[in-house]
Design a protein around this motif. Structure first.
Motif, short mmCIF file in Angstrom:
data_model
loop_
_atom_site.label_atom_id
_atom_site.label_comp_id
_atom_site.label_asym_id
_atom_site.label_seq_id
_atom_site.Cartn_x
_atom_site.Cartn_y
_atom_site.Cartn_z
N ALA A 155 -12.55 -8.78 4.75
CA ALA A 155 -13.09 -9.34 3.50
C ALA A 155 -12.12 -10.30 2.85
O ALA A 155 -12.51 -11.32 2.27
CB ALA A 155 -13.43 -8.20 2.55
N TRP A 156 -10.84 -9.99 2.93
CA TRP A 156 -9.79 -10.84 2.36
C TRP A 156 -9.79 -12.20 3.05
O TRP A 156 -9.66 -13.25 2.41
CB TRP A 156 -8.45 -10.13 2.51
CG TRP A 156 -7.39 -10.51 1.54
CD1 TRP A 156 -7.34 -11.61 0.73
CD2 TRP A 156 -6.21 -9.76 1.27
NE1 TRP A 156 -6.20 -11.60 -0.02
CE2 TRP A 156 -5.49 -10.46 0.29
CE3 TRP A 156 -5.69 -8.57 1.76
CZ2 TRP A 156 -4.25 -10.02 -0.20
CZ3 TRP A 156 -4.47 -8.11 1.27
CH2 TRP A 156 -3.76 -8.83 0.30
N GLY A 157 -9.90 -12.17 4.36
CA GLY A 157 -10.09 -13.38 5.15
C GLY A 157 -9.02 -14.43 4.98
O GLY A 157 -7.82 -14.14 4.91
N ALA A 158 -9.48 -15.68 4.88
CA ALA A 158 -8.56 -16.82 4.85
C ALA A 158 -7.74 -16.86 3.56
O ALA A 158 -6.70 -17.54 3.52
CB ALA A 158 -9.34 -18.12 5.00
N GLU A 159 -8.18 -16.16 2.52
CA GLU A 159 -7.43 -16.15 1.26
C GLU A 159 -6.20 -15.25 1.31
O GLU A 159 -5.34 -15.31 0.43
CB GLU A 159 -8.33 -15.70 0.11
CG GLU A 159 -9.46 -16.67 -0.21
CD GLU A 159 -10.27 -16.20 -1.40
OE1 GLU A 159 -9.93 -15.14 -1.98
OE2 GLU A 159 -11.25 -16.89 -1.76
N ARG A 160 -6.14 -14.42 2.34
CA ARG A 160 -5.01 -13.49 2.43
C ARG A 160 -3.72 -14.27 2.70
O ARG A 160 -3.67 -15.11 3.60
CB ARG A 160 -5.25 -12.49 3.55
CG ARG A 160 -4.17 -11.41 3.66
CD ARG A 160 -4.46 -10.48 4.81
NE ARG A 160 -3.46 -9.42 4.90
CZ ARG A 160 -3.36 -8.55 5.91
NH1 ARG A 160 -4.24 -8.62 6.92
NH2 ARG A 160 -2.42 -7.63 5.91
N PRO A 161 -2.66 -14.00 1.94
CA PRO A 161 -1.39 -14.69 2.19
C PRO A 161 -0.86 -14.40 3.59
O PRO A 161 -1.18 -13.35 4.18
CB PRO A 161 -0.46 -14.12 1.12
CG PRO A 161 -1.36 -13.56 0.07
CD PRO A 161 -2.59 -13.09 0.80
N ALA A 162 -0.05 -15.28 4.09
CA ALA A 162 0.57 -15.07 5.39
C ALA A 162 1.62 -13.97 5.29
O ALA A 162 2.18 -13.71 4.23
CB ALA A 162 1.22 -16.36 5.87
N GLN A 163 1.84 -13.31 6.42
CA GLN A 163 2.90 -12.30 6.45
C GLN A 163 4.25 -12.97 6.17
O GLN A 163 4.50 -14.11 6.60
CB GLN A 163 2.94 -11.61 7.81
CG GLN A 163 1.80 -10.67 8.06
CD GLN A 163 1.83 -9.44 7.16
OE1 GLN A 163 2.91 -8.91 6.87
NE2 GLN A 163 0.67 -8.99 6.74
N PRO A 164 5.13 -12.30 5.45
CA PRO A 164 6.42 -12.92 5.11
C PRO A 164 7.29 -13.10 6.35
O PRO A 164 7.25 -12.30 7.28
CB PRO A 164 7.05 -11.91 4.15
CG PRO A 164 6.40 -10.60 4.50
CD PRO A 164 5.00 -10.93 4.91
N VAL A 165 8.03 -14.17 6.35
CA VAL A 165 8.93 -14.47 7.47
C VAL A 165 10.31 -14.84 6.93
O VAL A 165 10.93 -15.82 7.36
CB VAL A 165 8.37 -15.58 8.39
CG1 VAL A 165 7.20 -15.08 9.19
CG2 VAL A 165 7.98 -16.81 7.57
#
Length: 604
Positions: A155-165
């Motif tokens: 549901a979060w989809g494309a709005e979900r932030p990227a995993q931290p790197v």
């Protein structure tokens, strides 16, 4: 300024996001879905990409859970977040319930219907927690179902932030005090003694400690989100996103540590088929146990082998912590001076106080982060344990009230955590009397000597006895463990009413923080950090004794001390503490602050 406030949170998260989650649930045939606060790494503080509970509900506290059915939903928090959850979460979407009193399991028993399917992500739940949830679902005639794809993530989809790197960097030996190879060899021997061929290490703090590395994937703790497999021969595999690997990291890790991608973790666990593998059920999710056991490995449920060695700091870590506290003490004393001068004439609101304190820490030039979101509770807000000011809850201090400020900092050489309660204007007699009772407990715990093998639960009464004598108490633990440029809340050591099997050992750092809270009135807490030390022999004594060395140095508000409630010994102890504050903080404080400090630390 690093401090953030929840003015950015949005109570419409539930009305906007829950329908999307329900649609994703329906596509998987789920009637309900469990949303814990914990992420894949069981962190207290989460990267934005893993704050699923926050995205679903708007709630930003460090503990909680939610259950979303197709026709109802509930969020669960403990007493620390009673105000915050009502400020951040839409009550029309989520029923607000108690996390501790019955919690999620009791809710499922009554809310689930026969034949319903309740989904869960096995990467987010410990095996013990899942066992309780499965039993609750069975009582309702429902079934708990593991999902391969998390419907909330869908549901979060494309709005979900990227995993931290965030880059993973070496933590130099001048701060760590022991080479990683020595740690791994030592732990490898403990694995052999336990009959284990390997251990799966999933706690980011343990990985940071074991490999002498630090990261920046989450706020408030310098953690690299990763997993590792430690073999009994001392070699290891570290599963780390290649984007986090800095050029000098492979050489720092050495030839006995191989780097692998997180996507390789599952196949590496399968590769342990036929082996005995130690896994900590309190730190590792059910997915690890299921994957290993399905592959034919034998899992040994035991405590993370890094936990106790990490908790018992070495001499270099302890000396670094002393330096960090001396530096932090100057910043905190500058803040207390500001409260005693400008703050008395023009009482600040909570957020102003928080920002002012962080500004003084910033000016050290060595602040890496706060160690937790600063707690500043004015008047009745101080009575809410772990209250966190928000833009909507922000309250100004008032004359005749108390201001409770609980804060901490992360420096390369140490982690701090300190609470001071300050009178704004003239305090009432009741406030001063109850402050003094809290102070008596704080002093008793700081001064105790105890035999080796004693647990923190055996010492907890010392901090409460003066309050108990007046029919008073507080509903939180007295002391938690603290890391070395790691988490401000560290186990397994603690001082609490709750039974503990963990004996306190030299090098363990714990908080000493008794309190008193009058609902709707005010809060009091006095907190220093202290390290367990070997005590000098007692003449005529027969057993090895331990004690505490205080690490935190900042003045305690003398205006709140009722002289006649203190014994001569307690006054001498307080005066000696303030003399040491002058010795440690005074030489490094600005002239005007030092002049005030002499008065603030004058003998009573």
């Amino acid at each position: 300024m690093r401090q953030t406030f929840s003015e950015s949170t949005d109570p419409s998260f539930g009305p906007r996001h829950v329908p999307l989650i329900r649609q994703a649930m329906a596509r998987q045939g789920l009637d309900a879905f469990l949303v814990p606060h914990e992420d894949e790494h069981q962190n207290e503080y989460l990267p934005e990409a893993n704050d699923r509970l926050g995205w679903a509900t708007g709630f930003t506290g460090s503990a909680g859970a939610a259950v979303i059915f197709q026709d109802k939903a509930a969020i669960f928090v403990d007493g620390r977040y009673t105000l915050q959850v009502r400020d951040q979460v839409d009550a029309a979407t989520f029923e607000i319930r108690d996390l501790v009193d019955g919690g999620v399991t009791a809710y499922i028993t009554t809310a689930a219907a026969k034949g319903q399917s309740i989904g869960y992500d096995p990467r987010l739940h410990s095996p013990d927690a899942l066992a309780r949830l499965k039993l609750a679902a069975a009582r309702a005639g429902a079934e708990l179902k593991a999902v391969a794809a998390n419907p909330l993530d869908e549901a979060w989809g494309a709005e979900r932030p990227a995993q931290p790197v965030a880059p993973v960097v070496p933590h130099p030996i001048e701060y760590a005090g022991e080479e990683s190879a020595a740690k791994r060899a030592r732990l490898g021997e403990s694995l052999k003694a336990a009959g284990a061929d390997a251990a799966v290490i999933t706690a980011p703090a343990s990985i940071a400690w074991l490999f002498n590395i630090r990261g920046g994937d989450v706020i408030r703790s310098p953690l690299p989100l990763s997993q590792a497999i430690l073999r009994a021969d001392g070699t290891a595999v570290l599963f780390l996103d290649p984007a986090k690997v800095t050029p000098d990291l492979p050489a720092w890790l050495g030839n006995e540590v191989s780097l692998a991608k997180p996507d390789d973790l599952a196949s590496s666990l399968v590769g342990l088929a036929g082996k005995s593998v130690l896994v900590d059920p309190a730190q590792s999710s059910a997915w690890f146990f299921e994957t290993l056991e399905s592959a034919g490995a034998r899992t040994l449920r035991a405590e993370d082998p890094c936990a106790l060695p990490r908790a018992a700091k070495n001499a270099v870590e302890i000396e670094g912590t002393r330096r960090a506290h001396a530096r932090d003490g100057v910043a905190l004393t500058r803040f207390l001076h500001w409260l005693a001068t400008e703050g008395q004439n023009n009482p600040p609101d909570e957020i102003t106080a928080v920002r002012k304190l962080e500004g003084f820490r910033e000016e050290t030039g060595l602040l890496k982060d706060l160690s937790f979101d600063t707690i500043a509770g004015a008047g009745p807000n101080g009575a809410i344990v772990h209250y966190r000011p928000t833009a909507r809850l922000n309250k100004s201090a008032e004359k005749g009230a108390l201001l409770l400020v609980d804060s901490g900092a992360q420096y390369l050489d140490g982690t701090t955590d300190v609470t001071r309660t300050v009178a704004i204007g003239e305090p009432s007699r009741e406030m001063a009397e109850r402050f003094t009772l809290v102070l008596k407990g704080h002093l008793a715990l700081a001064a105790v000597r105890f035999p080796a093998g004693t647990t923190g639960s055996a010492l907890d009464v010392l901090a409460r006895q003066a309050l108990w004598a007046h029919g008073l108490d507080y509903d939180h633990g007295t002391g938690h463990g603290v890391g070395s440029y790691l988490g401000v809340h560290e186990g397994p050591q603690r001082i609490s009413k709750s039974p503990s099997a963990v004996a306190l050992k030299p090098g363990m750092i714990l908080s000493n923080e008794p309190g008193y809270y009058k609902e709707g009135g005010y809060g009091i807490r006095i907190e220093n950090l202290q390290v367990v030390t070997e005590a000098a022999p007692i003449p005529g004594g027969e057993r090895p004794m331990l004690g505490f060395e205080t690490l935190t140095f900042a003045p305690i508000d003398r205006r709140l001390v009722v002289r006649e409630l203190m014994t001569d010994g307690e006054l001498a102890q307080l005066n000696a503490y303030h003399a040491k504050v002058m010795d440690i903080v005074g030489p490094n404080a600005p002239d005007d602050v030092r002049a005030w400090l002499e008065l603030a630390c004058a003998p009573i």
